[in-house]
Design a protein around this motif. Structure first.
Motif, PDB file in Angstrom:
ATOM      1  N   ILE A  10      15.606  -6.290  -4.839  1.00  0.00           N
ATOM      2  CA  ILE A  10      16.278  -5.333  -3.954  1.00  0.00           C
ATOM      3  C   ILE A  10      17.722  -5.110  -4.402  1.00  0.00           C
ATOM      4  CG2 ILE A  10      17.108  -4.949  -1.591  1.00  0.00           C
ATOM      5  CD1 ILE A  10      14.568  -6.421  -0.624  1.00  0.00           C
ATOM      6  N   GLY A  11      18.384  -6.186  -4.823  1.00  0.00           N
ATOM      7  CA  GLY A  11      19.747  -6.072  -5.338  1.00  0.00           C
ATOM      8  C   GLY A  11      19.807  -5.181  -6.569  1.00  0.00           C
ATOM      9  N   LEU A  16      20.994   0.078  -9.115  1.00  0.00           N
ATOM     10  CA  LEU A  16      20.491   1.286  -9.781  1.00  0.00           C
ATOM     11  C   LEU A  16      20.818   2.524  -8.954  1.00  0.00           C
ATOM     12  CD1 LEU A  16      18.787   2.738 -11.972  1.00  0.00           C
ATOM     13  CD2 LEU A  16      16.757   2.253 -10.579  1.00  0.00           C
ATOM     14  N   TRP A  17      20.630   2.422  -7.627  1.00  0.00           N
ATOM     15  CA  TRP A  17      20.913   3.543  -6.720  1.00  0.00           C
ATOM     16  C   TRP A  17      22.377   3.934  -6.777  1.00  0.00           C
ATOM     17  CZ3 TRP A  17      21.951   3.297  -0.870  1.00  0.00           C
ATOM     18  CH2 TRP A  17      21.828   4.571  -0.299  1.00  0.00           C
ATOM     19  N   VAL A 249      14.765   2.238  -2.528  1.00  0.00           N
ATOM     20  CA  VAL A 249      15.645   1.520  -1.591  1.00  0.00           C
ATOM     21  C   VAL A 249      15.194   1.793  -0.155  1.00  0.00           C
ATOM     22  CG1 VAL A 249      17.995   1.390  -0.656  1.00  0.00           C
ATOM     23  CG2 VAL A 249      17.651   1.403  -3.120  1.00  0.00           C
ATOM     24  N   THR A 250      14.811   3.046   0.125  1.00  0.00           N
ATOM     25  CA  THR A 250      14.298   3.413   1.454  1.00  0.00           C
ATOM     26  C   THR A 250      13.029   2.627   1.770  1.00  0.00           C
ATOM     27  OG1 THR A 250      15.155   5.654   1.162  1.00  0.00           O
ATOM     28  CG2 THR A 250      13.552   5.328   2.923  1.00  0.00           C
ATOM     29  N   LYS A 251      12.181   2.452   0.753  1.00  0.00           N
ATOM     30  CA  LYS A 251      10.891   1.783   0.922  1.00  0.00           C
ATOM     31  C   LYS A 251      11.052   0.282   1.174  1.00  0.00           C
ATOM     32  CE  LYS A 251       6.435   1.101  -1.429  1.00  0.00           C
ATOM     33  NZ  LYS A 251       5.646   1.398  -2.652  1.00  0.00           N
ATOM     34  N   TYR A 252      11.986  -0.347   0.470  1.00  0.00           N
ATOM     35  CA  TYR A 252      12.099  -1.802   0.516  1.00  0.00           C
ATOM     36  C   TYR A 252      13.208  -2.340   1.426  1.00  0.00           C
ATOM     37  CZ  TYR A 252       8.725  -1.990  -3.294  1.00  0.00           C
ATOM     38  OH  TYR A 252       7.577  -1.868  -4.054  1.00  0.00           O
ATOM     39  N   THR A 257      20.023  -0.470   6.962  1.00  0.00           N
ATOM     40  CA  THR A 257      20.586  -0.922   5.681  1.00  0.00           C
ATOM     41  C   THR A 257      20.904   0.266   4.798  1.00  0.00           C
ATOM     42  OG1 THR A 257      19.280  -2.956   5.817  1.00  0.00           O
ATOM     43  CG2 THR A 257      20.197  -2.405   3.671  1.00  0.00           C
ATOM     44  N   LEU A 258      19.986   1.217   4.763  1.00  0.00           N
ATOM     45  CA  LEU A 258      20.164   2.416   3.946  1.00  0.00           C
ATOM     46  C   LEU A 258      21.384   3.206   4.406  1.00  0.00           C
ATOM     47  CD1 LEU A 258      18.592   4.021   1.647  1.00  0.00           C
ATOM     48  CD2 LEU A 258      17.758   5.454   3.493  1.00  0.00           C
TER      49      LEU A 258
END
Length: 307
Positions: A10-11, A16-17, A249-252, A257-258
């Motif tokens: 996730i990090g 990457l995002w 990121v939305t998925k996990y 958080t997003l």
């Protein structure tokens, strides 16, 4: 061990995002302003071409997400409509970067929730709690203050940036309406798979009509800057990576958080852009942007609580 791996994964997605989103912004500014390559429609076409090609590889070949097929002519027309609005928002954002510093561009872009709430009310008559709307006052006020304190303010660039922000909000509301049927809903990656090539088809004639000298200037700028072609390829690839990482990121992670990460991302982009491009900033401008960000955070929190 599994939890540690998940946290690393996730990090990595968040890094990457951040890097792809901020990288696209900075490279757009570098090409459009510093390199004097003033062809935002062509640049958008390059982004959409990369998104179309890499979406096909990711979904059809690598099967990162299941392929969702278009089931009807009606659904296809809805996707075309979304694609044109999406395309317009990207072009507007790129045009604004020719005239505005990235820091101010991000400040204006932070008003997206205001336009989303406005279009949701006007089109779907969806109402929020009064306290939620009250939180939008500092969002707008902050941008007005930041505009007054922006040394590099450019009216046309500001208009294009506001238009791009409004178009982005309009697209999200429109998407909720057009693809509301359970049989027509698509995840963001599949939607991009269909929208990107449609956008390319729409942009090709626009480039020939509005930017007829682009190839000539591209060759000329390429002679002056050896890495011009590599930067353009990297920029276009990052445009896709930004969409892919946003989806993952939305998925996990959670919606909250997003939201927090998104607010922080804008602030990070502002700081990095000021450090790289050395554009002048004022205390008034920083104060206005801070007010807008705090308003966005308050809006998201009240919307979540009063949902």
């Amino acid at each position: 061990m599994s939890i540690k791996k998940d946290m690393i994964f996730i990090g990595s997605l968040i890094i990457l995002w951040y890097s792809s989103n901020i990288g696209v912004l900075l490279l757009n500014k570098l090409l459009l302003s510093n390199y004097k390559f003033g062809f935002p429609i062509f640049l958008t076409m390059c982004h959409m071409s990369a998104c179309a090609f890499l979406s096909y590889i990711s979904i059809v070949i690598l099967k990162i997400v299941p392929l969702q097929r278009v089931k009807s002519r009606s659904q296809f027309l809805k996707i075309v409509t979304l694609s044109i609005v999406f395309c317009g928002s990207v072009v507007g954002g790129n045009v604004s970067l020719r005239f505005l510093p990235v820091s101010f561009n991000q400040a204006v872009g932070a008003t997206t929730p205001f336009f989303t709430a406005l279009f949701a009310y006007l089109i779907t008559f969806k109402r929020e709690a009064w306290v939620t709307y009250a939180c939008l006052v500092p969002v707008v006020t902050g941008v007005i203050i930041a505009s007054g304190g922006e040394p590099s303010f450019h009216l046309f660039g500001f208009i294009m940036c506001i238009s791009a922000t409004a178009a982005r909000a309009f697209k999200s509301v429109l998407q909720g309406i057009l693809l509301s049927d359970e049989g027509e809903k698509m995840d963001s990656m599949n939607l991009l798979l269909y929208m990107a090539p449609i956008a390319v088809v729409a942009l090709i004639p626009a480039v020939f009509i509005m930017e007829p000298t682009v190839l000539e200037v591209f060759a000329s700028v390429g002679d002056q800057h050896k890495f011009m072609f590599i930067i353009l390829i990297l920029n276009s690839t990052m445009a896709y990576a930004a969409n892919l990482s946003n989806f993952l990121v939305t998925k996990y992670t959670s919606a909250l958080t997003l939201q927090v990460l998104g607010n922080a991302k804008g602030a990070v982009a502002v700081v990095i852009s000021i450090l790289i491009f050395q554009n002048p900033v004022t205390v008034i401008g920083i104060g206005g942007y801070t007010m807008t960000v705090l308003g966005v955070i308050a809006y998201g929190e009240t919307k979540r609580r009063f949902k």
